[in-house]
Design an enzyme around this catalytic site. Structure first.
Site, PDB file in Angstrom:
ATOM      1  N   ASP A 163      40.119  52.613  29.694  1.00  0.00           N
ATOM      2  CA  ASP A 163      39.441  51.311  29.710  1.00  0.00           C
ATOM      3  C   ASP A 163      38.800  51.058  28.348  1.00  0.00           C
ATOM      4  O   ASP A 163      37.581  50.979  28.221  1.00  0.00           O
ATOM      5  CB  ASP A 163      38.394  51.248  30.824  1.00  0.00           C
ATOM      6  CG  ASP A 163      37.974  49.806  31.123  1.00  0.00           C
ATOM      7  OD1 ASP A 163      38.518  48.886  30.476  1.00  0.00           O
ATOM      8  OD2 ASP A 163      37.106  49.605  31.995  1.00  0.00           O
TER       9      ASP A 163
ATOM     10  N   HIS B 223      39.598  46.253  29.991  1.00  0.00           N
ATOM     11  CA  HIS B 223      39.831  45.199  30.977  1.00  0.00           C
ATOM     12  C   HIS B 223      39.345  43.849  30.460  1.00  0.00           C
ATOM     13  O   HIS B 223      39.775  42.809  30.951  1.00  0.00           O
ATOM     14  CB  HIS B 223      39.220  45.556  32.334  1.00  0.00           C
ATOM     15  CG  HIS B 223      37.737  45.672  32.380  1.00  0.00           C
ATOM     16  ND1 HIS B 223      37.075  46.880  32.269  1.00  0.00           N
ATOM     17  CD2 HIS B 223      36.768  44.746  32.543  1.00  0.00           C
ATOM     18  CE1 HIS B 223      35.781  46.689  32.371  1.00  0.00           C
ATOM     19  NE2 HIS B 223      35.564  45.394  32.541  1.00  0.00           N
TER      20      HIS B 223
ATOM     21  N   SER C 255      29.732  44.971  31.557  1.00  0.00           N
ATOM     22  CA  SER C 255      30.870  45.710  31.007  1.00  0.00           C
ATOM     23  C   SER C 255      31.071  45.482  29.521  1.00  0.00           C
ATOM     24  O   SER C 255      30.730  44.449  28.983  1.00  0.00           O
ATOM     25  CB  SER C 255      32.173  45.325  31.702  1.00  0.00           C
ATOM     26  OG  SER C 255      32.563  46.294  32.616  1.00  0.00           O
TER      27      SER C 255
ATOM     28  N   SER D 275      32.395  50.535  31.871  1.00  0.00           N
ATOM     29  CA  SER D 275      33.639  50.206  32.568  1.00  0.00           C
ATOM     30  C   SER D 275      33.378  49.562  33.919  1.00  0.00           C
ATOM     31  O   SER D 275      33.891  48.491  34.211  1.00  0.00           O
ATOM     32  CB  SER D 275      34.484  51.477  32.747  1.00  0.00           C
ATOM     33  OG  SER D 275      35.612  51.230  33.564  1.00  0.00           O
TER      34      SER D 275
ATOM     35  N   GLY E 205      28.449  41.720  34.652  1.00  0.00           N
ATOM     36  CA  GLY E 205      27.833  41.166  33.471  1.00  0.00           C
ATOM     37  C   GLY E 205      27.526  42.237  32.447  1.00  0.00           C
ATOM     38  O   GLY E 205      27.177  41.947  31.310  1.00  0.00           O
TER      39      GLY E 205
END
Length: 371
Positions: free
Chosen positions: A251, A229, A331, A346, A329
């Site tokens: 992801d 993402h 990921s 994720s 903050g």
């Protein structure tokens, strides 16, 4: 949710590293002696894990040390036993002391497990039966802010339903769960299940901040494996361009690392590092560490595997669920256990955090971890 950088951009250090942070405050400091001698653990990581896990689980620092020393061998035993017995088992996990427990379907398999040095637990549902139940739940149109995952400790599929669950057909999902009987447990939770975008040592691009996940290479070229993402949202980072993105469904993503620096280590924010020397699949009950620029280094345990999380932005499958703290903050960064890499951050739920298994990402892009 994507964090947008306003005003002064946060710039990554020129020496890009895998990221975990030791918070300057908030950890109880365990005696140095208890942190020594845990294979694969940097002393700073061991001290933080001992302090946090001792507080979380209500056990002594010495008990945590014994768990961390035990669990790698326990994971190997689980893999060997379940691999050998195949369909005669229904998965396994680590118990509260880090010892291996194998779910079995008959007494003969139980004897085989005990002969291998693991505990045998006789259960009702086979792996195939639980997989069928999970497939049935996932055949219902996705409901945002729900998750579906396997809990081998209870030999069930767990359907977690948030109090803000929306979209799809929640009534149909709950009806299906009821029809599946005791193969499924419904768990009510609060708050959103959201992308916890960005982690660790910051990388920036297009006004967005994410973080380095795992430094890797292919054919002599360095790449960063990160959250999909993140790489879907930004084409050009301050460390190089995005080269791929798989999100939703998966992801994971890939960034070409043009900085000239790509060590295979996790920065601990104090000038020291934790080496990452290998990767593996996660095991339920395994004590883990998670790194991120918001919550820095946090510890916890693996709760569930093969989890489908229905974010507002789309569903992601086969994630790892833990109870380690993660917040927006965090990921893109690392889930690891000592020197073993496990996953890429994720998202988060209420008291939970979710990770893309790193092995799948490495295989998808044909890259290997830097050493």
């Amino acid at each position: 949710m994507r964090k947008i950088v306003t005003g002064r951009h946060l710039v990554a250090r020129s020496a890009i590293t895998l990221v975990a942070g030791v918070a300057a405050a908030g950890f109880l400091v365990a005696p140095t002696a208890t942190a020594a001698g845990i294979d694969g653990y940097a002393p700073e990581v061991a001290r933080a894990a001992i302090a946090e896990l001792s507080a979380q689980e209500g056990i002594s620092p010495e008990a945590v040390v014994e768990i961390l020393r035990t669990q790698d061998a326990s994971v190997r035993t689980l893999d060997q036993v379940t691999g050998r017995l195949g369909a005669r088992t229904a998965g396994g996990y680590l118990d509260a002391k880090g010892k291996p427990v194998v779910n079995v379907l008959d007494a003969a398999a139980a004897e085989d497990v005990r002969a291998s040095g693991a505990e045998a637990k006789l259960v009702r549902h086979s792996t195939a039966a639980l997989a069928s139940a999970q497939d049935a739940l996932e055949s219902v149109p996705a409901v945002k802010h729900t998750s579906i995952g396997l809990d081998p400790k209870t030999n069930q599929v767990v359907l977690s339903v948030s109090d803000v669950a929306t979209g799809g057909d929640l009534a149909a999902l709950l009806r299906t769960a009821d029809q599946l009987g005791d193969r499924v447990r419904v768990e009510r939770v609060s708050g959103e299940m959201r992308l916890a975008i960005y982690n660790g040592e910051a990388i920036t691009g297009g006004g967005t901040r994410c973080s380095v996940g795992f430094n890797t290479n292919r054919g002599g070229q360095n790449y960063i494996v990160d959250a999909g993402h993140c790489t879907r949202a930004v084409r050009q980072w301050n460390v190089g361009p995005s080269q791929g993105a798989s999100f939703p469904t998966n992801d994971y993503g890939l960034i070409l690392n043009t900085t000239g620096s790509a060590p295979g280590a996790v920065t601990l924010w104090n000038g020291s590092t934790q080496r990452i020397t290998s990767h593996a699949t996660a095991t339920v009950g395994q004590r883990i560490q998670k790194s991120g620029s918001t919550t820095r280094l946090t510890s916890g345990s693996v709760q569930r595997l093969n989890v489908t999380v229905n974010y507002a932005e789309g569903s992601v499958h086969q994630l790892i669920q833990t109870n380690a703290l993660a917040n927006p903050g965090d990921s893109g960064g690392c889930l690891f256990s000592g020197s073993v890499g496990l996953g890429i951050t994720s998202g988060k739920g209420s008291g939970t955090s979710y990770y893309q298994p790193v092995g799948e990402a490495l295989a998808a892009y044909g890259v290997t971890l830097n050493s």
